[in-house]
Design a protein around this motif. Structure first.
Motif, short mmCIF file in Angstrom:
data_model
loop_
_atom_site.label_atom_id
_atom_site.label_comp_id
_atom_site.label_asym_id
_atom_site.label_seq_id
_atom_site.Cartn_x
_atom_site.Cartn_y
_atom_site.Cartn_z
N ARG A 2 0.83 -1.19 0.00
CA ARG A 2 0.00 0.00 0.00
C ARG A 2 0.87 1.25 0.00
O ARG A 2 2.00 1.26 0.51
N THR A 3 0.32 2.31 -0.55
CA THR A 3 0.98 3.60 -0.56
C THR A 3 0.04 4.63 0.05
O THR A 3 -1.13 4.73 -0.34
N ASN A 4 0.54 5.39 1.01
CA ASN A 4 -0.22 6.46 1.64
C ASN A 4 0.21 7.78 1.04
O ASN A 4 1.37 8.17 1.14
N GLU A 51 0.86 12.39 -10.30
CA GLU A 51 2.21 12.16 -10.83
C GLU A 51 3.08 11.44 -9.80
O GLU A 51 3.86 10.54 -10.14
N ALA A 52 2.95 11.83 -8.53
CA ALA A 52 3.75 11.20 -7.48
C ALA A 52 3.37 9.74 -7.28
O ALA A 52 4.23 8.90 -7.00
N VAL A 53 2.09 9.43 -7.44
CA VAL A 53 1.64 8.04 -7.29
C VAL A 53 2.17 7.17 -8.42
O VAL A 53 2.56 6.01 -8.20
N GLY A 54 2.23 7.73 -9.61
CA GLY A 54 2.73 6.96 -10.74
C GLY A 54 1.91 5.71 -11.00
O GLY A 54 0.68 5.77 -11.06
N ASP A 55 2.57 4.57 -11.11
CA ASP A 55 1.86 3.32 -11.42
C ASP A 55 1.56 2.47 -10.18
O ASP A 55 1.23 1.29 -10.30
N ARG A 56 1.65 3.06 -9.01
CA ARG A 56 1.30 2.32 -7.78
C ARG A 56 -0.18 1.98 -7.80
O ARG A 56 -1.00 2.76 -8.27
N GLU A 57 -0.53 0.81 -7.24
CA GLU A 57 -1.89 0.29 -7.45
C GLU A 57 -2.72 0.12 -6.18
O GLU A 57 -3.87 -0.28 -6.26
N THR A 70 -8.87 18.66 -2.30
CA THR A 70 -8.09 17.96 -3.32
C THR A 70 -8.33 16.46 -3.31
O THR A 70 -8.25 15.80 -4.36
N ALA A 71 -8.66 15.91 -2.16
CA ALA A 71 -8.75 14.45 -2.01
C ALA A 71 -9.66 13.76 -3.03
O ALA A 71 -9.26 12.75 -3.62
N PRO A 72 -10.88 14.25 -3.29
CA PRO A 72 -11.73 13.52 -4.23
C PRO A 72 -11.19 13.51 -5.65
O PRO A 72 -11.38 12.54 -6.38
N LEU A 73 -10.49 14.57 -6.04
CA LEU A 73 -9.90 14.61 -7.39
C LEU A 73 -8.80 13.58 -7.53
O LEU A 73 -8.69 12.91 -8.56
N VAL A 74 -8.00 13.43 -6.48
CA VAL A 74 -6.90 12.46 -6.52
C VAL A 74 -7.46 11.04 -6.50
O VAL A 74 -7.06 10.19 -7.31
N ALA A 75 -8.39 10.77 -5.60
CA ALA A 75 -8.93 9.42 -5.46
C ALA A 75 -9.66 8.96 -6.71
O ALA A 75 -9.76 7.75 -6.96
N ALA A 76 -10.17 9.90 -7.50
CA ALA A 76 -10.86 9.54 -8.73
C ALA A 76 -9.89 9.16 -9.85
O ALA A 76 -10.30 8.55 -10.84
N ARG A 77 -8.61 9.46 -9.66
CA ARG A 77 -7.64 9.27 -10.75
C ARG A 77 -6.56 8.25 -10.44
O ARG A 77 -5.73 7.95 -11.31
#
Length: 209
Positions: A2-4, A51-57, A70-77
């Motif tokens: 996991r990535t936080n 961009e920082a998350v990259g290909d982490r799943e 910002t959280a909902p925009l990130v979590a949607a992508r």
């Protein structure tokens, strides 16, 4: 693994998470956002997070205070397993961060934030206050101008801070019940900066996501 992804509150750099980071399960990305740049708003913050998350799943999107915009925009992508909000703003779709204060009734509370130490750092020890001060920076108003986006179909956990003087507990409970009725909630006896005053408790709540 996991990535936080840690999205900071207003005018905060990544350093104010320093007591929390070693306690989190998995990898941690504490975002360093251009908070003082008037050309950068919520969309640009989200771009940097993606961009920082990259290909982490396996991603847990963690947001504090202003970071809730910002959280909902990130979590949607990104491949998000959960969103964890720490005494955070909860925008409605179409509602800007600037409109949030009146729409939620926060303006009517009459919170006086002129004494920042008393309002934001209650319950934080002197060393923790120094950490927060070192991580602080200017914050442009630009993120408050973007209309909120729909919350993605991702489980949400919300951590209430019962001693928060900026977002008082009764106010926050009402906002979350109204706007995130399906959220899993928890609470700790902390002020607005629980990552500095109660890092173990905050980490435990995040690690359960």
């Amino acid at each position: 693994m996991r990535t936080n992804v840690l999205i900071p509150g207003g005018g905060a750099g990544p350093g104010y998470w320093s007591r929390l980071v070693p306690l989190l399960d998995g990898e941690v990305i504490a975002l360093d956002l251009p908070t003082a740049d008037p050309s950068a708003g919520v969309a640009e913050y989200a771009d940097l997070a993606v961009e920082a998350v990259g290909d982490r799943e396996d991603v847990v999107v963690v947001a504090h205070s202003l970071g809730g915009l910002t959280a909902p925009l990130v979590a949607a992508r990104v491949p998000a397993r959960a969103i964890v909000l720490i005494t955070a703003m909860v925008p409605r779709p179409g509602e800007t961060g600037g409109e949030w204060w009146e729409a939620t009734g926060h303006n009517a509370l009459g919170v006086d934030s002129s004494d920042e130490k008393a309002v934001f750092y209650n319950g934080v020890d002197p060393e923790g206050i120094a950490i927060g001060d070192a991580a602080s920076r200017d914050q442009s108003f630009t993120p408050f101008n973007t209309p909120g986006q729909p919350w993605p179909d991702v489980p949400v956990r919300f951590l209430f801070c019962t001693e928060d003087r900026f977002f008082p507990i009764d106010f926050m409970r009402r906002v979350v019940a109204d706007r995130l009725p399906g959220a899993v909630t928890g609470e700790i006896p902390a002020g607005h900066m629980p990552m500095l005053s109660h890092p173990k408790e905050v980490a435990s709540f995040i690690n359960q996501a």
